[in-house]
Design an enzyme around this catalytic site. Structure first.
Site, short mmCIF file in Angstrom:
data_model
loop_
_atom_site.label_atom_id
_atom_site.label_comp_id
_atom_site.label_asym_id
_atom_site.label_seq_id
_atom_site.Cartn_x
_atom_site.Cartn_y
_atom_site.Cartn_z
N ASP A 87 16.55 8.29 9.51
CA ASP A 87 16.50 9.75 9.42
C ASP A 87 17.91 10.27 9.22
O ASP A 87 18.89 9.54 9.40
CB ASP A 87 15.79 10.38 10.63
CG ASP A 87 16.57 10.29 11.94
OD1 ASP A 87 17.82 10.26 11.92
OD2 ASP A 87 15.92 10.25 13.01
N GLY A 88 18.04 11.52 8.79
CA GLY A 88 19.36 12.12 8.62
C GLY A 88 19.72 12.34 7.16
O GLY A 88 20.02 11.40 6.43
N GLY A 89 19.66 13.59 6.74
CA GLY A 89 20.15 13.96 5.40
C GLY A 89 19.15 13.84 4.27
O GLY A 89 19.51 14.05 3.12
N THR A 91 14.62 7.69 22.30
CA THR A 91 15.95 8.11 21.84
C THR A 91 17.01 7.41 22.68
O THR A 91 17.01 7.52 23.91
CB THR A 91 16.10 9.64 21.94
OG1 THR A 91 15.14 10.24 21.05
CG2 THR A 91 17.51 10.08 21.52
N HIS A 139 21.15 11.15 15.12
CA HIS A 139 20.61 12.33 15.81
C HIS A 139 20.90 13.60 14.99
O HIS A 139 21.28 14.63 15.53
CB HIS A 139 21.23 12.44 17.21
CG HIS A 139 20.37 13.15 18.22
ND1 HIS A 139 19.91 12.54 19.36
CD2 HIS A 139 19.90 14.42 18.27
CE1 HIS A 139 19.20 13.40 20.07
NE2 HIS A 139 19.16 14.56 19.43
N SER A 177 19.62 6.25 13.04
CA SER A 177 19.75 7.70 13.21
C SER A 177 21.06 8.01 13.91
O SER A 177 21.50 7.26 14.78
CB SER A 177 18.59 8.21 14.07
OG SER A 177 18.74 9.58 14.40
N THR A 204 11.67 17.14 16.39
CA THR A 204 12.66 18.22 16.54
C THR A 204 12.17 19.12 17.67
O THR A 204 10.97 19.39 17.79
CB THR A 204 12.84 19.04 15.24
OG1 THR A 204 11.55 19.44 14.76
CG2 THR A 204 13.53 18.21 14.17
N GLN A 228 8.23 11.14 20.88
CA GLN A 228 9.65 10.86 21.15
C GLN A 228 9.90 11.06 22.63
O GLN A 228 9.49 12.06 23.22
CB GLN A 228 10.55 11.80 20.33
CG GLN A 228 12.05 11.65 20.63
CD GLN A 228 12.51 12.54 21.79
OE1 GLN A 228 11.88 13.56 22.07
NE2 GLN A 228 13.57 12.14 22.46
N LYS A 233 15.27 4.79 18.57
CA LYS A 233 15.81 5.80 17.67
C LYS A 233 17.28 6.08 18.01
O LYS A 233 17.58 6.56 19.10
CB LYS A 233 14.99 7.09 17.80
CG LYS A 233 15.49 8.26 16.97
CD LYS A 233 14.57 9.46 17.13
CE LYS A 233 15.03 10.66 16.35
NZ LYS A 233 16.21 11.31 16.96
N SER A 271 8.50 15.86 19.73
CA SER A 271 9.64 15.78 20.65
C SER A 271 9.20 15.95 22.10
O SER A 271 8.30 16.73 22.39
CB SER A 271 10.64 16.89 20.31
OG SER A 271 11.62 17.02 21.32
N GLY A 274 13.76 16.00 9.59
CA GLY A 274 13.85 16.89 10.74
C GLY A 274 14.07 18.33 10.37
O GLY A 274 13.14 19.13 10.35
#
Length: 372
Positions: free
Chosen positions: A290-292, A160, A259, A257, A83, A132, A235, A111, A313
């Protein structure tokens, strides 16, 4: 609401506290998603559609949450996602996150747009860390950055692949988001790319349009392998087609992901796209998500669908904002404890015992109950 940290009992509470604490521009930058924010809500809602099939009367007196990722043994399949600009949340920024993640025995991803450099993060002490990467138009910048990450002991590159242009984040446009003047993108400082200027739009969107390479394609994944021996995780993969191309490209792993729902709105929730990607790779490389992720139950569901691990994140930046290093440590501890409890109550003693039969999803074929 709650002002003593002892009373924080779950990950979501940190977001409420962070909102009280942070300037609006900064909170909005971390919290918002693209456009209607449908995917932002869906990343969470999708988990609630997956239910458990817990197995009972299993001796669960010893539960082992350890696993390995790219050959590195970690305490749990929960890692820290990259992040950006963490010093906007707390003065110690990425360095505090690095110490907390290392103390938790897991992996941190730094990041490209950190407000601390790869060298500063490495100097916090030992730990397994990934870097990343955004690919800039100037490939010399990319080569320098990758070499610096290698020298600083980073163990993998998370490339990414979903950001040829920045998604439309309307809060950032309204707020005319800009990196506070006392901060810079530390990895780019010496290259005169460390500042994000104020514009009539999101300052970050303007920066990305100017610096990030929109022509990035599969040939560049090959090129990256010629300049580094580090394993490359892609990613931002959401489809079976791209998962198969990822295998062919020589990637070492995939991170499913969207994002954090900040790029293409109405992309599916990552947990809904996960199984398609897992099936497509056929075990040839590990798939992460990732995500949620906000609960230990979410982690278990992702693993039951075939993920090898998950990344978090927003919970990191919000807990960092509220209580610095101790906040991040607590988020990782709470997720570990909830995950371990979910394993016990599902009858799983180790990561390898978590299987597809431990959950049921809306897209499962109707189960015919066997006649006894």
């Amino acid at each position: 609401m709650f002002h003593n940290m002892e009373s924080v009992t779950n990950v979501m509470e940190y977001e409420i506290l962070a909102k009280e604490r942070l300037p609006k521009m900064i909170y909005d930058y971390y919290a918002s998603g693209a456009e209607d924010q449908w995917t932002l809500q869906e990343n969470r809602n999708a988990f609630s559609k997956i239910l458990f099939r817990p197995r009972i009367l299993v001796d669960v007196s010893n539960i082992d949450t350890t696993t390995s990722v790219l050959g590195y043994k970690i305490s749990m399949p929960i890692m820290v996602a990259p992040t950006a600009m963490q010093k906007m949340a707390h003065p110690e920024g990425e360095c505090a996150t690095a110490r907390a993640t290392s103390a938790a025995g897991t992996i941190m991803t730094l990041s490209s747009w950190g407000t601390s450099s790869v060298e500063e993060v490495a100097s916090t002490g030992p730990g397994i860390r990934f870097f990343q990467l955004y690919v800039y138009k100037d490939r010399n910048v990319v080569m320098q950055l990758v070499k610096r990450a290698e020298r600083a002991g980073f163990k993998a590159i998370a490339l990414t692949v979903d950001t040829p242009r920045l998604g439309r984040r309307e809060a950032d446009i309204k707020n005319r988001f800009v990196l506070p003047p006392n901060l810079s993108l530390k990895n780019f400082e010496g290259l005169d790319l460390g500042k994000i200027d104020k514009t009539d739009d999101s300052g970050l969107a303007s920066y990305v349009a100017g610096q990030v390479d929109q022509s990035l394609s599969w040939k560049d994944v090959k090129w990256l392998q010629t300049i580094t021996h580090l394993p490359i995780l892609l990613k931002g993969v959401l489809t079976a087609e791209d998962a198969r191309l990822a295998v062919e490209s020589g990637a070492a792993g995939i991170i499913v992901s969207n994002h954090g729902a900040r790029q293409l709105d109405y992309a599916p929730a990552t947990v809904m796209a996960l199984e398609e990607v897992v099936k497509a790779v056929q075990g040839r490389l590990p798939v992460f998500l990732d995500g949620g992720i906000r609960r230990g139950t979410d982690v278990f569901k992702a693993l039951a669908l075939g993920a090898s691990g998950v990344f978090i994140g927003r919970p990191v930046v919000f807990s960092l904002a509220v209580d610095g290093e101790a906040g991040v440590r607590k988020v990782l501890q709470m997720l570990h404890d909830e995950f371990e409890l979910t394993m016990a109550l599902s009858g799983c003693l180790s990561i390898k015992e978590i299987s597809r039969s431990h959950i049921t999803t809306p897209w499962d074929p109707l189960r015919i109950t066997p006649r006894l």
